[in-house]
Design a protein around this motif. Structure first.
Motif, PDB file in Angstrom:
ATOM      1  N   GLN A  40      51.376  54.894  49.732  1.00  0.00           N
ATOM      2  CA  GLN A  40      50.577  55.765  48.866  1.00  0.00           C
ATOM      3  C   GLN A  40      51.465  56.654  48.006  1.00  0.00           C
ATOM      4  O   GLN A  40      51.181  56.865  46.817  1.00  0.00           O
ATOM      5  N   ARG A  41      52.529  57.153  48.588  1.00  0.00           N
ATOM      6  CA  ARG A  41      53.430  58.022  47.825  1.00  0.00           C
ATOM      7  C   ARG A  41      54.202  57.240  46.766  1.00  0.00           C
ATOM      8  O   ARG A  41      54.460  57.759  45.678  1.00  0.00           O
ATOM      9  N   LEU A  42      54.571  56.002  47.066  1.00  0.00           N
ATOM     10  CA  LEU A  42      55.216  55.180  46.050  1.00  0.00           C
ATOM     11  C   LEU A  42      54.258  54.890  44.894  1.00  0.00           C
ATOM     12  O   LEU A  42      54.641  54.960  43.718  1.00  0.00           O
ATOM     13  N   ASP A  43      53.024  54.568  45.221  1.00  0.00           N
ATOM     14  CA  ASP A  43      52.021  54.346  44.178  1.00  0.00           C
ATOM     15  C   ASP A  43      51.873  55.593  43.311  1.00  0.00           C
ATOM     16  O   ASP A  43      51.754  55.506  42.076  1.00  0.00           O
ATOM     17  N   PRO A  52      58.505  52.463  35.828  1.00  0.00           N
ATOM     18  CA  PRO A  52      58.018  51.094  35.995  1.00  0.00           C
ATOM     19  C   PRO A  52      57.848  50.673  37.445  1.00  0.00           C
ATOM     20  O   PRO A  52      56.879  50.007  37.803  1.00  0.00           O
ATOM     21  N   GLY A  53      58.805  51.037  38.302  1.00  0.00           N
ATOM     22  CA  GLY A  53      58.760  50.598  39.681  1.00  0.00           C
ATOM     23  C   GLY A  53      59.347  51.628  40.629  1.00  0.00           C
ATOM     24  O   GLY A  53      60.127  52.502  40.221  1.00  0.00           O
ATOM     25  N   ALA A  54      58.949  51.532  41.891  1.00  0.00           N
ATOM     26  CA  ALA A  54      59.471  52.415  42.934  1.00  0.00           C
ATOM     27  C   ALA A  54      59.552  51.625  44.231  1.00  0.00           C
ATOM     28  O   ALA A  54      58.710  50.758  44.497  1.00  0.00           O
ATOM     29  N   LEU A  55      60.563  51.902  45.044  1.00  0.00           N
ATOM     30  CA  LEU A  55      60.729  51.204  46.306  1.00  0.00           C
ATOM     31  C   LEU A  55      61.375  52.128  47.324  1.00  0.00           C
ATOM     32  O   LEU A  55      62.129  53.043  46.962  1.00  0.00           O
ATOM     33  N   ALA A  56      61.043  51.918  48.587  1.00  0.00           N
ATOM     34  CA  ALA A  56      61.551  52.786  49.647  1.00  0.00           C
ATOM     35  C   ALA A  56      61.707  51.988  50.926  1.00  0.00           C
ATOM     36  O   ALA A  56      60.987  51.015  51.166  1.00  0.00           O
ATOM     37  N   THR A  57      62.669  52.412  51.757  1.00  0.00           N
ATOM     38  CA  THR A  57      62.832  51.872  53.099  1.00  0.00           C
ATOM     39  C   THR A  57      63.032  53.029  54.065  1.00  0.00           C
ATOM     40  O   THR A  57      63.828  53.938  53.811  1.00  0.00           O
ATOM     41  N   ASN A 348      65.359  56.196  52.328  1.00  0.00           N
ATOM     42  CA  ASN A 348      65.876  56.186  50.965  1.00  0.00           C
ATOM     43  C   ASN A 348      64.811  55.645  50.030  1.00  0.00           C
ATOM     44  O   ASN A 348      64.054  54.738  50.385  1.00  0.00           O
ATOM     45  N   VAL A 349      64.767  56.205  48.833  1.00  0.00           N
ATOM     46  CA  VAL A 349      63.785  55.817  47.827  1.00  0.00           C
ATOM     47  C   VAL A 349      64.497  55.650  46.496  1.00  0.00           C
ATOM     48  O   VAL A 349      65.482  56.342  46.213  1.00  0.00           O
ATOM     49  N   ALA A 350      64.030  54.703  45.685  1.00  0.00           N
ATOM     50  CA  ALA A 350      64.599  54.464  44.359  1.00  0.00           C
ATOM     51  C   ALA A 350      63.470  54.241  43.366  1.00  0.00           C
ATOM     52  O   ALA A 350      62.430  53.672  43.710  1.00  0.00           O
ATOM     53  N   VAL A 351      63.666  54.698  42.141  1.00  0.00           N
ATOM     54  CA  VAL A 351      62.772  54.368  41.043  1.00  0.00           C
ATOM     55  C   VAL A 351      63.596  53.719  39.944  1.00  0.00           C
ATOM     56  O   VAL A 351      64.814  53.904  39.874  1.00  0.00           O
TER      57      VAL A 351
END
Length: 377
Positions: A40-43, A52-57, A348-351
């Motif tokens: 939900q937080r990535l959205d 454009p995009g976001a990703l997390a692990t 970690n999170v990246a956009v």
């Protein structure tokens, strides 16, 4: 990493044998489904920031990971974000470089409080700049006063050699006398990289790979080879915002960042790295790990409220109490944030767009905080 203008703006032995014997490789179990809160937080990042995009692990204290993505990985064809795809992680590189320097300290080959001129004789001279007065510790802690070369690169996109970057920095005066202030400068880590090469006799990429990447079993972490502009594994494209237009900058030559920010990695690899780093004996003996986190200095202006800078390592407060340790990076096309806690949790999170304001970057910090404070981690 401080930004350059327009699209190329910035933003990147015995002891070892004993450590290797004590250090198992990172677990490589398949990622679990993402938690609803992370998804939900990535959205929300995509919706609110317009990236454009976001990703997390997220990695729990037992080493289990979950990865999630939102948005698109390629605006040209609408392909989804590859879960845990490779990104340019910018100044997270600095923590890797600091670890290698501290390994050399543990081996007795480098001393933190010895001047850099001892290792690079006559190399560091300029207006208000004298390498005989700047220690290795001051380089790693950003207290040297050296000017930041990346502020003077301009818009030229090409391959840069480290020596060119150092020459550019030394044309400008020092910001303050060594040890009398704190200022984020990529030049400090440029010199740390040159120090590693001089002491070991190997290039920086070799040392980072042998001492960290291979030892931890990181699968998607590397320094691009000279002239290598494409990412090797599955990855989301990175974009630069030029007014209303998003320009694909994924394939820009990253050599200008070198030891300050050239590394490519994934969120899962960064989680594994920071979790291992905080475990004495995995990457650093306890005395050197303590040095890395001792005598931190305030770094709020660069890293947000309550942040403090150690030796290539940043600590930030958690809303649930305590602190976590990491770094973060800003690179044309990508922004990354994250770190690990004392008990082995990591996130970690990246956009896929370099963010330009403290407010926008705070959204990433908030996601990391929420992930590390979640009860199930």
């Amino acid at each position: 990493m401080p930004r350059r203008s327009r699209m190329t703006a910035c933003a990147a032995t015995t002891v070892l044998a004993l450590l290797a014997a004590a250090a198992p490789t990172v677990a490589t179990a398949a990622p679990a489904p993402p938690s609803p809160s992370v998804q939900q937080r990535l959205d929300a990042l995509v919706a609110e920031l317009g990236v454009p995009g976001a990703l997390a692990t997220v990695r729990d204290r037992h080493g289990r990971t979950s990865s999630a993505g939102a948005g698109v990985g390629d605006l040209a064809d609408g392909a989804p974000v590859p879960v845990d795809g490779e990104v340019r992680v910018g100044s997270n590189t600095k923590t890797f470089v600091a670890v290698v320097v501290l390994q050399l300290v543990a081996e007795g080959r480098v001393r933190l409080d010895r001047d850099i001129d001892h290792y690079l004789p006559g190399t560091v001279r300029g207006e208000g700049i004298d390498g005989r007065r700047i220690t290795v510790r001051q380089l790693l802690q950003q207290t040297s006063g050296l000017p930041n070369y990346s502020e003077y690169l301009g818009e030229e996109v090409r391959h840069f050699e480290p020596g060119e970057l150092l020459d550019l920095a030394l044309r400008h005066p020092a910001a303050f006398p060594p040890g009398e202030g704190w200022q984020y400068s990529n030049t400090n880590y440029l010199l740390a990289g040159l120090l590693i090469e001089r002491v070991t006799g190997h290039d920086l990429a070799h040392e980072l790979d042998a001492r960290i990447v291979q030892r931890l079993g990181l699968r998607h972490t590397y320094v691009p080879a000279p002239g290598e502009t494409a990412l090797r594994g599955p990855h989301p494209h990175g974009y630069y915002r030029d007014g209303a237009e998003l320009l694909d900058v994924t394939g820009f030559d990253p050599s200008w960042a070198w030891a300050a920010g050239q590394l490519v990695s994934t969120n899962a690899d960064l989680d594994a790295f920071f979790a291992a780093l905080l475990t004495p004996g995995r990457l650093l003996p306890a005395p050197q790990l303590a040095q890395m986190r001792a005598r931190t200095v305030p770094a709020d202006a660069t890293f947000g409220p309550g942040a403090r800078y150690g030796l290539g390592l940043v600590s930030r407060p958690l809303s649930c109490g305590g602190r976590y340790w990491g770094h973060g990076g800003s690179f044309p096309g990508y922004e990354t944030r994250g770190g690990a806690t004392e008990n082995g949790r990591a996130a970690n999170v990246a956009v896929t767009e370099q963010l330009t304001t403290p407010t926008s970057r705070a959204h990433l910090d908030d996601l990391v905080d929420a992930a590390l404070c979640a009860p199930n981690t």
